[in-house]
Design a protein around this motif. Structure first.
Motif, short mmCIF file in Angstrom:
data_model
loop_
_atom_site.label_atom_id
_atom_site.label_comp_id
_atom_site.label_asym_id
_atom_site.label_seq_id
_atom_site.Cartn_x
_atom_site.Cartn_y
_atom_site.Cartn_z
N GLU A 364 -2.14 -17.48 -48.26
CA GLU A 364 -1.69 -16.30 -49.01
C GLU A 364 -0.18 -16.35 -49.17
OE1 GLU A 364 -2.51 -12.63 -47.05
OE2 GLU A 364 -1.82 -13.35 -45.11
N LEU A 365 0.28 -15.58 -50.12
CA LEU A 365 1.70 -15.59 -50.45
C LEU A 365 2.33 -14.26 -50.06
CD1 LEU A 365 4.15 -16.91 -51.88
CD2 LEU A 365 3.30 -15.91 -54.01
N ASP A 366 3.45 -14.38 -49.35
CA ASP A 366 4.14 -13.21 -48.85
C ASP A 366 5.62 -13.38 -49.20
OD1 ASP A 366 5.26 -11.33 -47.28
OD2 ASP A 366 3.90 -11.59 -45.60
N LYS A 367 6.45 -12.41 -48.82
CA LYS A 367 7.87 -12.58 -49.13
C LYS A 367 8.48 -13.78 -48.38
CE LYS A 367 9.34 -9.01 -45.82
NZ LYS A 367 8.42 -9.53 -44.83
N ASP A 368 7.89 -14.14 -47.24
CA ASP A 368 8.38 -15.30 -46.49
C ASP A 368 7.89 -16.62 -47.07
OD1 ASP A 368 9.58 -13.62 -44.63
OD2 ASP A 368 7.72 -13.48 -43.45
N GLY A 369 6.99 -16.55 -48.02
CA GLY A 369 6.46 -17.78 -48.60
C GLY A 369 4.96 -17.86 -48.42
N TYR A 370 4.44 -19.08 -48.55
CA TYR A 370 3.01 -19.28 -48.39
C TYR A 370 2.66 -19.43 -46.91
CZ TYR A 370 2.77 -20.02 -53.40
OH TYR A 370 2.83 -19.84 -54.75
N MET A 371 1.50 -18.92 -46.51
CA MET A 371 1.09 -19.08 -45.11
C MET A 371 -0.43 -19.25 -45.02
SD MET A 371 1.69 -15.22 -43.84
CE MET A 371 3.23 -15.02 -44.71
N ILE A 372 -0.87 -19.81 -43.90
CA ILE A 372 -2.30 -19.98 -43.68
C ILE A 372 -2.91 -18.62 -43.39
CG2 ILE A 372 -4.06 -21.03 -42.19
CD1 ILE A 372 -2.16 -23.41 -41.84
N TYR A 373 -4.00 -18.31 -44.07
CA TYR A 373 -4.57 -16.95 -44.01
C TYR A 373 -5.21 -16.65 -42.67
CZ TYR A 373 -7.50 -13.02 -45.54
OH TYR A 373 -8.11 -11.82 -45.65
N ASP A 374 -5.98 -17.60 -42.16
CA ASP A 374 -6.78 -17.33 -40.95
C ASP A 374 -6.10 -17.97 -39.74
OD1 ASP A 374 -10.21 -16.94 -40.38
OD2 ASP A 374 -8.81 -17.65 -38.84
N SER A 375 -5.67 -17.13 -38.79
CA SER A 375 -4.88 -17.67 -37.68
C SER A 375 -5.73 -18.55 -36.76
CB SER A 375 -4.23 -16.55 -36.89
OG SER A 375 -5.22 -15.64 -36.47
N ILE A 376 -7.03 -18.32 -36.72
CA ILE A 376 -7.88 -19.14 -35.86
C ILE A 376 -8.07 -20.53 -36.48
CG2 ILE A 376 -10.18 -19.29 -34.80
CD1 ILE A 376 -10.05 -16.25 -34.52
N PHE A 377 -8.16 -20.54 -37.78
CA PHE A 377 -8.22 -21.82 -38.49
C PHE A 377 -6.93 -22.62 -38.25
CE2 PHE A 377 -7.62 -23.98 -42.75
CZ PHE A 377 -8.53 -24.99 -42.51
N LYS A 378 -5.82 -21.91 -38.27
CA LYS A 378 -4.53 -22.55 -38.01
C LYS A 378 -4.52 -23.13 -36.59
CE LYS A 378 -0.62 -20.14 -37.66
NZ LYS A 378 0.36 -19.16 -38.16
N ALA A 379 -5.06 -22.37 -35.64
CA ALA A 379 -5.10 -22.84 -34.25
C ALA A 379 -5.93 -24.11 -34.14
CB ALA A 379 -5.68 -21.75 -33.35
N TRP A 380 -6.99 -24.17 -34.91
CA TRP A 380 -7.86 -25.36 -34.88
C TRP A 380 -7.10 -26.59 -35.38
CZ3 TRP A 380 -10.02 -27.94 -39.36
CH2 TRP A 380 -10.92 -28.98 -39.04
N LEU A 381 -6.38 -26.44 -36.50
CA LEU A 381 -5.62 -27.56 -37.05
C LEU A 381 -4.58 -28.05 -36.04
CD1 LEU A 381 -5.09 -26.38 -40.72
CD2 LEU A 381 -6.41 -28.38 -39.99
N LYS A 382 -3.92 -27.10 -35.41
CA LYS A 382 -2.90 -27.42 -34.42
C LYS A 382 -3.50 -28.23 -33.28
CE LYS A 382 1.10 -24.53 -33.54
NZ LYS A 382 1.50 -23.15 -33.42
N LYS A 383 -4.64 -27.76 -32.81
CA LYS A 383 -5.30 -28.40 -31.68
C LYS A 383 -5.74 -29.82 -32.05
CE LYS A 383 -9.81 -27.97 -29.46
NZ LYS A 383 -10.60 -28.71 -30.38
N GLU A 384 -6.29 -29.96 -33.25
CA GLU A 384 -6.71 -31.28 -33.70
C GLU A 384 -5.52 -32.24 -33.70
OE1 GLU A 384 -9.89 -32.60 -35.15
OE2 GLU A 384 -10.48 -31.01 -33.74
#
Ligand SMILES: Nc1ncnc2c1ncn2[C@@H]1O[C@H](COP(=O)(O)OP(=O)(O)OP(=O)(O)O)[C@@H](O)[C@H]1O
Ligand SMILES: [Mg+2]
Length: 393
Positions: A364-384
Motif C-alpha cells: 500500500e502507498l502512504d505518505k512515507d512511500g510504499y510498504m508491505i501491507y501484511d506485517s505477518i507476511f513481511k515477517a515470513w519474508l524476513k525469516k526466509e
C-alpha cells in the motif's frame, strides 16, 4: 479439541461468532432505516482477515426473517467473463445472487413472477434459458445488454414493491467489492451509474465491503468528497480485536491453551488481533502445555508457512519484478524512485507492477512511500532471508 473456527471458515454459527456487539448494533441501526423507506449505504472496510465476511454473513442470518437479504461475492464475477470482465459479468452475478436469495428466503416466493418481470421488460421468452432452474435471458445485441442491466438494477425495488406486505425491505451485501478494480472498463463511471440507480430507490439497503487498504484509491472513488457516493455513504472500518477481547476470546473458546502472561502478550503481538490469524495460530498451539513467551516465539516460526498459505500462493504467482519490489520493502517503506534505484531500473518501468501489487493488496502507498501491507507476511519474508540467505523467489 480445537473448537475454534478454521481461519477460512467465515460462515460462523452463534457459538463461534465472537463479540462485535457494538459493530453489529451500529450497522443494524443503519440498515434498519431501510424499513422506514431510506436507502442506507454502508462501505464496510477493514484489513484482510479482520472478519468482514463473517460479520456480513452473521447480519444476513439476523435479518433474513424480516428482509430479503442478497449476499453477493464479487470474486465469482469471473465465471461470467467472456473475453473481458465487464459490467455484464457483474450484472449476471447480481441477478444470480438475487434469485438465490429468493430461493432461500422463507418469507417470500416469487419464482413465477420473475418471468413476469421479464415480460414487462420486453424480454422475449424464447430468448430465455435456465441454469439451476434460474431463468436467464440470452443476451445477444447491445440492446439486450442494456435492457438486462436496467432490469437487474431495478429488480430489488420491483421485488420490494411486490412483496412489501411480507418484508421490511431488501438488503444487498456486496462482498469483495475491490474486485471492481479488475473490470476492463471505467470503474468510476460504473460506480456513478450504480449510485444513480440507488439514489432513486426506497426500502433497499446496501453494504459494499472488501479488503481494501484504507488508502485505497477505490475508497476515495466511492466515499471520498468527489467520490460517486461522497457524502451519502457511511464509511465504517472494522477493527482488529483489541488485546482484552483476544484474551477473553481464547479463555472462553480455547481454555485448553495455557498461556502465561507474557505468552498471551506475545501471541497478541504475533497475530495483531486479526481474527484470521488468531484462530489459525491458536489452532496450531499444543493444548495443556505452558505457553510462555519463548514457546510462542518458536511456535510462531513453525506456524508461519501455514498461517500464510493464502499469501504465499499469491507470492509464487508474481512475476520477478513484482517479487523484487516486495523484497525491497521488507526493511522499510520506500518511495517509488527509491524502489526503482534498488532494482536498477527507471521509475517509469515499475509503474504497472506497483499498481498490480496494490490491486492485490500486497503493498500500500502512504505518505512515507510504499510498504508491505501484511506485517505477518513481511515477517515470513524476513525469516526466509535470515534462514536461507535469500528470498524464496
Ligand atoms: N467475530 C468472529 N469471531 C470469531 N472468529 C472470527 C470472527 N470474525 C472473523 N473470524 C475468523 O476470522 C476469519 C477471517 O474472517 P473473514 O473471512 O470474515 O475476514 P474478511 O475481513 O472477510 O477477510 P478478507 O478481506 O480476506 O475477505 C474467519 O474465517 C474466522 O475464522
Ligand atoms: Mg471477506
Amino acid at each position: 479439541m480445537a473448537s475454534l473456527p478454521l481461519g477460512n471458515d467465515n460462515d460462523l454459527d452463534d457459538t463461534q461468532f465472537y463479540n462485535r456487539v457494538e459493530e453489529i448494533s451500529f450497522i443494524c441501526d443503519n440498515l434498519e432505516l431501510t424499513k422506514k423507506g431510506s436507502t442506507p449505504t454502508i462501505l464496510l472496510t477493514g484489513i484482510r482477515g479482520v472478519g468482514k465476511t463473517a460479520l456480513m454473513k452473521k447480519l444476513k442470518k439476523d435479518f433474513q426473517n424480516d428482509y430479503l437479504v442478497v449476499y453477493m461475492d464479487l470474486s465469482a464475477m469471473d465465471k461470467f467473463k467472456k473475453n473481458e470482465l465487464t459490467r455484464f459479468s457483474f450484472m449476471k452475478l447480481f441477478y444470480e445472487s438475487i434469485i438465490k436469495a429468493l430461493r432461500h428466503s422463507n418469507i417470500i416466493t416469487i419464482d413465477t413472477q420473475i418471468l413476469k418481470y421479464f415480460k414487462t421488460r420486453n424480454f422475449k421468452l424464447d430468448k430465455l434459458k435456465s441454469v439451476d432452474k434460474i431463468p436467464i435471458p440470452i443476451l445477444k445485441s447491445e440492446e439486450d445488454y442494456a435492457k438486462f442491466t436496467t432490469f437487474v438494477m431495478d429488480l430489488p425495488q420491483q421485488i420490494y414493491d411486490d412483496c412489501k406486505d411480507h418484508i421490511d425491505g431488501v438488503l444487498i451485501f456486496m462482498d469483495e467489492f475491490q474486485m471492481l478494480k479488475q473490470l476492463d472498463e471505467d470503474v468510476n463511471g460504473f460506480l456513478w451509474y450504480i449510485r444513480s440507480v440507488i439514489q432513486s430507490q426506497k426500502h433497499i439497503g446496501y453494504i459494499f465491503s472488501g479488503s481494501m487498504s484504507v488508502k485505497d484509491e477505490l475508497i476515495a472513488d466511492i466515499a471520498g468528497q468527489k467520490g460517486a457516493f461522497g457524502g451519502r455513504i457511511l464509511n465504517y472500518e472494522l477493527k482488529t480485536f483489541p488485546f482484552n477481547t483476544t484474551e477473553n476470546y481464547l479463555k472462553e473458546k480455547a481454555n485448553y491453551l495455557k498461556f502465561t502472561d507474557d505468552g498471551i502478550e506475545r501471541f497478541y503481538k504475533c497475530t495483531n488481533g486479526i481474527p484470521y490469524y488468531v484462530n489459525s495460530f491458536a489452532r496450531l498451539l499444543p493444548p495443556n502445555e505452558e505457553l510462555n513467551e519463548k514457546k510462542i516465539i518458536s511456535e510462531f516460526k513453525k506456524a508461519l508457512p501455514y498461517l500464510l498459505i493464502h499469501l504465499t500462493n499469491e507470492w509464487y504467482k508474481l512475476n520477478n519484478q513484482e517479487q523484487r519490489i516486495i523484497t525491497a520493502l521488507v526493511e522499510k517503506p520506500l518511495k517509488r524512485i527509491e524502489i526503482a534505484n534498488k532494482l536498477g531500473v527507471t521509475s517509469g518501468a515499475i509503474g504497472a507492477s506497483l499498481k498490480s501489487l496494490q490491486n492485490k493488496t500486497l503493498i500500500e502507498l502512504d505518505k512515507d512511500g510504499y510498504m508491505i501491507y501484511d506485517s505477518i507476511f513481511k515477517a515470513w519474508l524476513k525469516k526466509e532471508y535470515e534462514e536461507k540467505g535469500n528470498y524464496p523467489y
